[in-house]
Design a protein around this motif. Structure first.
Motif, PDB file in Angstrom:
ATOM      1  N   GLN A 212      49.581  35.207 108.807  1.00 36.21           N
ATOM      2  CA  GLN A 212      49.159  35.921 110.009  1.00 36.21           C
ATOM      3  C   GLN A 212      48.205  35.074 110.825  1.00 36.21           C
ATOM      4  O   GLN A 212      47.438  34.281 110.280  1.00 36.21           O
ATOM      5  N   VAL A 213      48.295  35.249 112.113  1.00 35.90           N
ATOM      6  CA  VAL A 213      47.416  34.552 113.044  1.00 35.90           C
ATOM      7  C   VAL A 213      46.644  35.605 113.837  1.00 35.90           C
ATOM      8  O   VAL A 213      47.227  36.577 114.323  1.00 35.90           O
ATOM      9  N   GLN A 214      45.369  35.409 113.939  1.00 35.89           N
ATOM     10  CA  GLN A 214      44.538  36.285 114.759  1.00 35.89           C
ATOM     11  C   GLN A 214      44.107  35.534 116.018  1.00 35.89           C
ATOM     12  O   GLN A 214      43.712  34.358 115.938  1.00 35.89           O
ATOM     13  N   LEU A 215      44.192  36.219 117.140  1.00 36.05           N
ATOM     14  CA  LEU A 215      43.820  35.638 118.424  1.00 36.05           C
ATOM     15  C   LEU A 215      42.668  36.444 119.006  1.00 36.05           C
ATOM     16  O   LEU A 215      42.759  37.671 119.111  1.00 36.05           O
TER      17      LEU A 215
ATOM     18  N   ASN B 295      47.012  29.457 110.897  1.00 42.29           N
ATOM     19  CA  ASN B 295      47.302  28.987 112.253  1.00 42.29           C
ATOM     20  C   ASN B 295      47.946  27.608 112.295  1.00 42.29           C
ATOM     21  O   ASN B 295      47.744  26.843 113.223  1.00 42.29           O
ATOM     22  N   PHE B 296      48.763  27.293 111.317  1.00 46.14           N
ATOM     23  CA  PHE B 296      49.473  26.013 111.332  1.00 46.14           C
ATOM     24  C   PHE B 296      50.747  26.154 112.156  1.00 46.14           C
ATOM     25  O   PHE B 296      51.262  27.253 112.361  1.00 46.14           O
ATOM     26  N   ASN B 297      51.242  25.030 112.647  1.00 48.03           N
ATOM     27  CA  ASN B 297      52.512  24.997 113.388  1.00 48.03           C
ATOM     28  C   ASN B 297      52.558  25.965 114.563  1.00 48.03           C
ATOM     29  O   ASN B 297      53.591  26.563 114.847  1.00 48.03           O
ATOM     30  N   ILE B 298      51.417  26.127 115.229  1.00 46.37           N
ATOM     31  CA  ILE B 298      51.434  26.893 116.478  1.00 46.37           C
ATOM     32  C   ILE B 298      51.885  25.935 117.561  1.00 46.37           C
ATOM     33  O   ILE B 298      51.154  25.043 117.960  1.00 46.37           O
ATOM     34  N   TYR B 299      53.109  26.100 118.046  1.00 50.25           N
ATOM     35  CA  TYR B 299      53.671  25.125 118.965  1.00 50.25           C
ATOM     36  C   TYR B 299      53.464  25.483 120.425  1.00 50.25           C
ATOM     37  O   TYR B 299      53.643  24.654 121.305  1.00 50.25           O
ATOM     38  N   ALA B 300      53.112  26.715 120.685  1.00 49.54           N
ATOM     39  CA  ALA B 300      52.856  27.111 122.075  1.00 49.54           C
ATOM     40  C   ALA B 300      51.803  28.204 122.103  1.00 49.54           C
ATOM     41  O   ALA B 300      51.764  29.072 121.223  1.00 49.54           O
ATOM     42  N   MET B 301      50.949  28.118 123.111  1.00 48.09           N
ATOM     43  CA  MET B 301      49.969  29.171 123.364  1.00 48.09           C
ATOM     44  C   MET B 301      49.970  29.456 124.858  1.00 48.09           C
ATOM     45  O   MET B 301      50.273  28.575 125.663  1.00 48.09           O
ATOM     46  N   GLY B 302      49.634  30.671 125.187  1.00 50.93           N
ATOM     47  CA  GLY B 302      49.673  30.993 126.605  1.00 50.93           C
ATOM     48  C   GLY B 302      48.902  32.237 126.946  1.00 50.93           C
ATOM     49  O   GLY B 302      48.262  32.865 126.076  1.00 50.93           O
ATOM     50  N   TRP B 303      48.956  32.568 128.220  1.00 51.24           N
ATOM     51  CA  TRP B 303      48.300  33.739 128.762  1.00 51.24           C
ATOM     52  C   TRP B 303      49.304  34.579 129.538  1.00 51.24           C
ATOM     53  O   TRP B 303      50.080  34.054 130.336  1.00 51.24           O
ATOM     54  N   TYR B 304      49.243  35.858 129.276  1.00 53.44           N
ATOM     55  CA  TYR B 304      50.007  36.838 130.030  1.00 53.44           C
ATOM     56  C   TYR B 304      49.006  37.805 130.644  1.00 53.44           C
ATOM     57  O   TYR B 304      47.861  37.881 130.208  1.00 53.44           O
ATOM     58  N   ARG B 305      49.447  38.561 131.628  1.00 53.85           N
ATOM     59  CA  ARG B 305      48.571  39.576 132.199  1.00 53.85           C
ATOM     60  C   ARG B 305      49.361  40.823 132.534  1.00 53.85           C
ATOM     61  O   ARG B 305      50.571  40.769 132.772  1.00 53.85           O
ATOM     62  N   GLN B 306      48.643  41.929 132.542  1.00 54.09           N
ATOM     63  CA  GLN B 306      49.266  43.199 132.879  1.00 54.09           C
ATOM     64  C   GLN B 306      48.317  43.990 133.766  1.00 54.09           C
ATOM     65  O   GLN B 306      47.205  44.333 133.344  1.00 54.09           O
TER      66      GLN B 306
ATOM     67  N   ASN C 107      52.819  31.221 119.647  1.00 54.63           N
ATOM     68  CA  ASN C 107      54.104  31.140 118.971  1.00 54.63           C
ATOM     69  C   ASN C 107      53.980  30.174 117.807  1.00 54.63           C
ATOM     70  O   ASN C 107      53.542  29.036 117.969  1.00 54.63           O
ATOM     71  N   GLN C 108      54.409  30.634 116.662  1.00 55.23           N
ATOM     72  CA  GLN C 108      54.273  29.841 115.440  1.00 55.23           C
ATOM     73  C   GLN C 108      55.626  29.667 114.789  1.00 55.23           C
ATOM     74  O   GLN C 108      56.421  30.609 114.704  1.00 55.23           O
TER      75      GLN C 108
ATOM     76  N   ASP D 176      61.943  30.803 110.781  1.00 53.14           N
ATOM     77  CA  ASP D 176      61.655  31.849 111.756  1.00 53.14           C
ATOM     78  C   ASP D 176      60.534  31.458 112.708  1.00 53.14           C
ATOM     79  O   ASP D 176      59.657  30.656 112.383  1.00 53.14           O
ATOM     80  N   ASN D 177      60.582  32.057 113.895  1.00 52.06           N
ATOM     81  CA  ASN D 177      59.493  31.968 114.863  1.00 52.06           C
ATOM     82  C   ASN D 177      58.721  33.280 114.845  1.00 52.06           C
ATOM     83  O   ASN D 177      59.298  34.359 114.761  1.00 52.06           O
ATOM     84  N   TYR D 178      57.412  33.175 114.976  1.00 50.76           N
ATOM     85  CA  TYR D 178      56.566  34.355 115.002  1.00 50.76           C
ATOM     86  C   TYR D 178      55.746  34.342 116.285  1.00 50.76           C
ATOM     87  O   TYR D 178      55.340  33.285 116.779  1.00 50.76           O
TER      88      TYR D 178
END
Length: 119
Positions: free
Chosen positions: A1-4, A28-39, A98-99, A104-106
């Motif tokens: 599990q990854v906590q953000l 938090n290994f192999n996190i290949y992408a991080m980003g920001w979304y908004r709502q 994204n990990q 599998d991708n998580y």
């Protein structure tokens, strides 16, 4: 599990700046992408910016030239520098990661941080 965990939101006047941070912890290994979304209220969640491990990034058209995403791979932290903020940027901003745990991708989400642009 990854906590953000996000930080850095708040109230800012139009034309102002804010910097958001998001730190990933846990497995938090192999996190290949991080980003920001908004709502925004009454709207769907949308991509703001995303950065990959090799530092390539993409942005929503509405924020190009105003927002900059960056990443510290050693700290598994992603930043969003927001400038020339406008009222339409008001939203809850969510961190995303994204990990890859083959095969599998998580996908993980933070709880969000409120950004309000108002005079």
């Amino acid at each position: 599990q990854v906590q953000l965990v996000e930080s850095g939101g708040g109230l800012v006047q139009p034309g102002g700046s804010l910097r958001l941070s998001c730190a990933a912890s846990g497995s938090n290994f192999n996190i290949y992408a991080m980003g920001w979304y908004r709502q925004a209220p009454g709207k769907q969640r949308e991509l703001v910016a995303r950065i990959f491990r090799g530092s390539s990034a993409n942005y929503a058209d509405s924020v190009k030239g105003r927002f900059t995403i960056s990443r510290d791979n050693a700290k598994n932290t992603v930043y969003l520098q927001m400038t020339s903020l406008q009222p339409e940027d008001t939203a809850v901003y969510y961190c995303n990661a994204n990990q890859l745990r083959a095969p599998d991708n998580y996908e993980y989400w933070g709880r969000g941080t409120q950004v309000t642009v108002s005079s």
